[in-house]
Design a protein around this motif. Structure first.
Motif, short mmCIF file in Angstrom:
data_model
loop_
_atom_site.label_atom_id
_atom_site.label_comp_id
_atom_site.label_asym_id
_atom_site.label_seq_id
_atom_site.Cartn_x
_atom_site.Cartn_y
_atom_site.Cartn_z
N ARG A 2 31.35 -40.45 15.01
CA ARG A 2 30.26 -41.42 14.86
C ARG A 2 30.80 -42.84 15.03
O ARG A 2 30.23 -43.69 15.70
N ASP A 21 27.52 -45.04 16.94
CA ASP A 21 26.11 -44.66 16.85
C ASP A 21 26.01 -43.65 15.72
O ASP A 21 26.48 -42.50 15.84
N ASN A 22 25.41 -44.09 14.60
CA ASN A 22 25.33 -43.17 13.47
C ASN A 22 24.17 -42.19 13.58
O ASN A 22 24.09 -41.21 12.85
N ASP A 23 23.29 -42.48 14.56
CA ASP A 23 22.11 -41.58 14.63
C ASP A 23 22.26 -40.48 15.66
O ASP A 23 21.46 -39.57 15.75
N PHE A 24 23.32 -40.63 16.45
CA PHE A 24 23.49 -39.63 17.53
C PHE A 24 23.65 -38.22 16.95
O PHE A 24 23.01 -37.28 17.40
N LYS A 32 32.61 -37.96 11.07
CA LYS A 32 32.60 -39.38 10.73
C LYS A 32 33.36 -40.18 11.79
O LYS A 32 32.90 -41.22 12.27
N ARG A 59 20.69 -35.22 18.26
CA ARG A 59 19.25 -35.39 18.47
C ARG A 59 18.93 -35.31 19.96
O ARG A 59 19.72 -35.66 20.83
N TYR A 68 25.04 -29.94 11.17
CA TYR A 68 24.88 -31.12 12.00
C TYR A 68 24.09 -30.81 13.24
O TYR A 68 24.05 -29.70 13.73
N GLN A 71 23.02 -36.10 13.79
CA GLN A 71 22.26 -36.11 12.54
C GLN A 71 22.87 -35.14 11.54
O GLN A 71 23.37 -34.07 11.91
N THR A 72 22.80 -35.50 10.29
CA THR A 72 23.24 -34.60 9.23
C THR A 72 22.02 -33.87 8.68
O THR A 72 21.07 -34.51 8.27
#
Lengths: 220, 553
Positions: free
Chosen positions: A199, A204-207, A196, A219, A216, A209-210
């Motif tokens: 991020r 960047d919350n998409d870098f 967390k 991408r 984890y 991925q959960t």
């Protein structure tokens, strides 16, 4: 450049030649004339690369090779065999036992240097990890996103490096825990919290991925 | 033999006929006599009946009528002849006559008066002796004439029987004679004479038996001789016939195939278990071509050669067998292995100096050595290593030459001179290292190869100088026929001592390199000693020194 090479060669002249060459390339080198003196130093300080002669006075070079490779913590040490044995079987034996390269005597020193440089380059490549617009320099311990330096804690750095090294692949919490924190019981929530934080800092919350129930992933 | 048969037969015939004849005559004679006796006795009876004591002449007349030749004699009791029908005049007394003495029995005797055989008989009748006499039958005459007839008949008989027996026995004996001639031929006798003597048959048969025994004996000996030769061969030999059965196998082959039983006559599969060899054998039967196979067994290598055998050897059928010859080539393979090792070792040894030379030269060529001093050192090192390579190659050639079977020339060799010359050669090194040389040399000459002996001594002295300490000493003692070189050098540990004569063995590789050592010095020394039968002993102690002793005889 911070690159340490150990050379194990009992012929003083050849050792000297290698020494001169390697230093000229800008690497650090230490020479050992037998197996015992090598191991004495090796266990104190490990090198990045080992130039290994097979015909040593006190021990067969392949034995040294086997011993080093039996310990996985030595896995990122490049080992190049320099030997007068030119039979294919010797090369095969050497490479099968874990050597990364094999060069015959008498060798062209330029060739030797080129090979050493090639191995150094590959090593260097592994020291710099790129994922998307994020570049991680393991040696400098810097993370850059779009050329902007991001400041991470030590553990955050390690986690990000691990995920980026294995970009595209899912890494489970347990693996992350073991790799970064080692053995011992830790709260698995720790990982989540670190992720967390990363991020946040990356903005960047998409870098990362959960993958629910698995782990984890960075991408591609 | 035929003669004997004939003679025997004739003899038998003759004897039996004779016997028959004689008995017949005898019987006839006897019969006749008995008859006559009876007859005269009968007449006497009649006469006595008629005589009354006085009618002498009457009775005389009567008997004359009966038989003319009969004679009557009347004799008085006192012996006086009263009347005789045949004789007139006085007659002597007849009292003593046997017929008077034995009245009634006939007396048969020769009469002087009448000159013929007579029968007399007398009786006492009417007071007087009445005596009758009659001429005996001249039976002899009859017998004689009979005899002549018999003789003639007899001769005839003999002639006929001889002839027929001859003919028959000839016919019967002919086959036997032929066989005997044959026997005679076998025995080596061609004369006809022998064919008639039947004893010779058994002689000949004995002879033949002896011949047969001798032949059998000599055949046995031949067979044993061949067997001995075959089994003494230091190669294996197996012969298979067209049916793939074993016809012959010698001891060596049996040992190789690890069999002890008698397998002659059995199929080769009983002998050969190795599938590879079986395949080869089948191939030869198929292709009728020679093939071979290398068998590794018990640390040895054997070469098996399979060859089809021509039919002349076995029999005259249009098929053939196979011969398998087994030769031990371990020696050859060993030598090959050692050569390979030597070459591998040698090329290995040459790679190090080569690496150094190429390395330094490349450093210089690429301007990677900036320091002049360092450059000089590098150049010198290159030269040194080149020299060392040269030395190694020279030494290797020496060893190769020593191993080869080259004609060596022998001459009278002055050992003392060689030692002196060698020390001269090393005078520079000796001076540089301040070595003290102590010589105890007596004139010694041996017959040997000058060049090799020089090499031997040079290598020993070379070592003594190379591995000596600064200011050290070398003691050289030469006596007939022993050389001792002792140095006060760095010595060799017990561990290394056993390897000292090995090729390219060096106790201290660095030091050896410094001294331009090749690692072959002592190896050459050992080779020379082995070639010329010199004995060598080597002692050493760490830090004390080494001692080499060579005995030249």
């Amino acid at each position: 450049m911070n690159y340490l090479i150990y050379s194990i060669e009992d012929d003083k002249d050849i050792a000297h030649i290698i020494n001169v060459m390697v230093k000229k390339q800008g690497y650090q080198i230490e020479t050992f004339y037998n197996g015992k003196s090598f191991f004495d130093t090796f266990y104190q300080k490990k090198p990045n690369m080992i130039l290994l002669d097979i015909n040593l006075p006190d021990i067969n070079g392949l034995e040294i090779l086997k011993r080093i490779r039996s310990d996985v913590s030595n896995d990122d040490i490049d080992i190049i065999i320099i030997s007068a044995n030119r039979l294919v079987i010797d090369k095969v034996d050497g490479l099968d036992l874990g050597a990364d390269d094999y060069i015959e005597k008498p060798f062209d020193i330029l060739e030797l240097m080129s090979r050493i440089n090639a191995h150094v380059r590959r090593f260097k490549r592994s020291r710099i990890i790129q994922a998307g617009n994020v570049i991680i320099d393991k040696d400098a311990h810097i993370v850059k996103k779009d050329d902007q330096i991001i400041s991470l804690t030590s553990k955050e750095f390690d986690i990000l490096a691990l995920l980026c090294e294995n970009k595209g692949n899912v890494i489970s919490r347990d693996i992350i825990l073991n790799s970064i924190w080692g053995n011992g019981s830790y709260e698995s929530r720790t990982v989540d919290m670190h992720i967390k934080s990363i991020r946040n800092k990356l903005n960047d919350n998409d870098f990362i991925q959960t993958v629910y129930g698995v782990g984890y992933r960075v991408r591609v | 033999m035929k003669r004997r048969i004939t003679i025997t037969n004739v003899l038998i015939l003759f004897c039996s006929s004779l016997l028959l004849l004689l008995s017949f005559f005898f019987f006839l004679y006897d019969f006749n006599l008995k008859n006559e006796k009876q007859e005269i006795a009968n007449y006497l009876n009649i006469v006595c009946e008629v005589y009354d004591g006085e009618n002498n002449e009457q009775v005389g007349e009567i008997i004359k009528k009966i038989d003319n030749s009969m004679r009557l004699t009347i004799i008085a009791k006192d012996g006086q002849v009263l009347y005789d029908s045949s004789v007139n005049g006085e007659l002597e007394s007849h009292l003593e006559r046997p017929e008077i003495v034995n009245l009634g029995s006939v007396s048969y005797r020769y009469s002087n008066t009448l000159k013929t055989k007579m029968l007399y008989i007398a009786a006492f009748d009417d007071g007087n002796y009445v005596r009758l006499a009659i001429k005996a039958n001249d039976i002899n005459r009859i017998i004689n004439s009979m005899l002549i007839v018999e003789l003639v008949v007899f001769m005839l008989l003999i002639a006929i029987s001889s002839y027929s027996i001859n003919k028959i026995s000839k016919k019967v004996l002919l086959p036997i004679k032929q066989e005997m001639i044959k026997l005679g031929t076998i025995v080596g006798d061609n004369s006809d004479y022998y064919a008639d003597n039947i004893n010779v048959i058994s002689n000949n048969i004995d002879h033949i038996q002896k011949l047969i025994n001798e032949k059998v004996e000599s055949l046995e000996k031949e067979k044993n001789k061949i067997n001995f030769i075959i089994n003494s061969l230091q190669q294996g030999l197996v012969i298979l016939n067209e049916d793939k059965n074993i016809v012959l196998i010698n001891d060596y082959a049996k040992k190789i195939f690890e069999t002890n039983i008698d397998i002659i006559g059995n199929n080769y599969l009983y002998l050969v278990r190795d599938k590879n060899i079986q395949e080869k054998i089948e191939n030869v039967y198929q292709n009728k071509q020679v093939d071979s196979y290398e068998l590794k067994q018990n640390n040895s290598t054997y070469l098996l050669t399979f060859a089809p055998l021509g039919q002349e050897w076995l029999d005259d059928t249009n098929t053939f067998g196979i011969s398998i010859i087994i030769v031990d080539i371990s020696g050859i393979r060993n030598v090959e292995k050692m050569k390979k090792e030597f070459f591998a070792n040698a090329s290995h040894e040459l790679k190090s100096p080569l690496t150094t030379i190429i390395g330094y030269q490349q450093l210089i060529a690429n301007d990677l050595i900036s320091d002049e001093e360092e450059k000089k050192k590098a150049i010198n090192k290159t030269l040194k290593e080149a020299n060392r390579m040269n030395n190694i190659i020279k030494d290797m050639l020496d060893i190769a030459r020593l191993e080869g079977d080259i004609k060596r020339s022998y001459s009278k060799v002055d050992l003392k001179q060689i030692i002196e010359d060698t020390l001269d050669l090393y005078s520079q090194e000796i001076k540089e290292n301040h070595l003290v040389i102590n010589k105890f040399l007596t004139d010694t000459y041996i017959i040997g190869n000058e060049s090799d002996v020089t090499k031997l001594i040079k290598n020993i002295i070379d070592n003594a100088i190379k591995y000596n300490k600064k200011g050290g000493k070398i003691n050289i003692t030469l006596t007939p026929y022993e050389l001792i070189v002792e140095d006060s050098g760095i010595g060799i540990s017990e561990n290394d001592l056993k390897h000292v004569f090995e090729r390219f063995y060096r106790v201290d590789k660095t030091k050896s390199k410094e001294m331009l050592g090749t690692g072959l010095g002592l190896s050459i020394v050992k080779h020379i000693c082995q070639t010329y039968n010199y004995t060598i002993t080597f002692d050493s102690q760490i830090d004390v020194g080494s001692k080499v002793k060579i005995k030249f005889k």
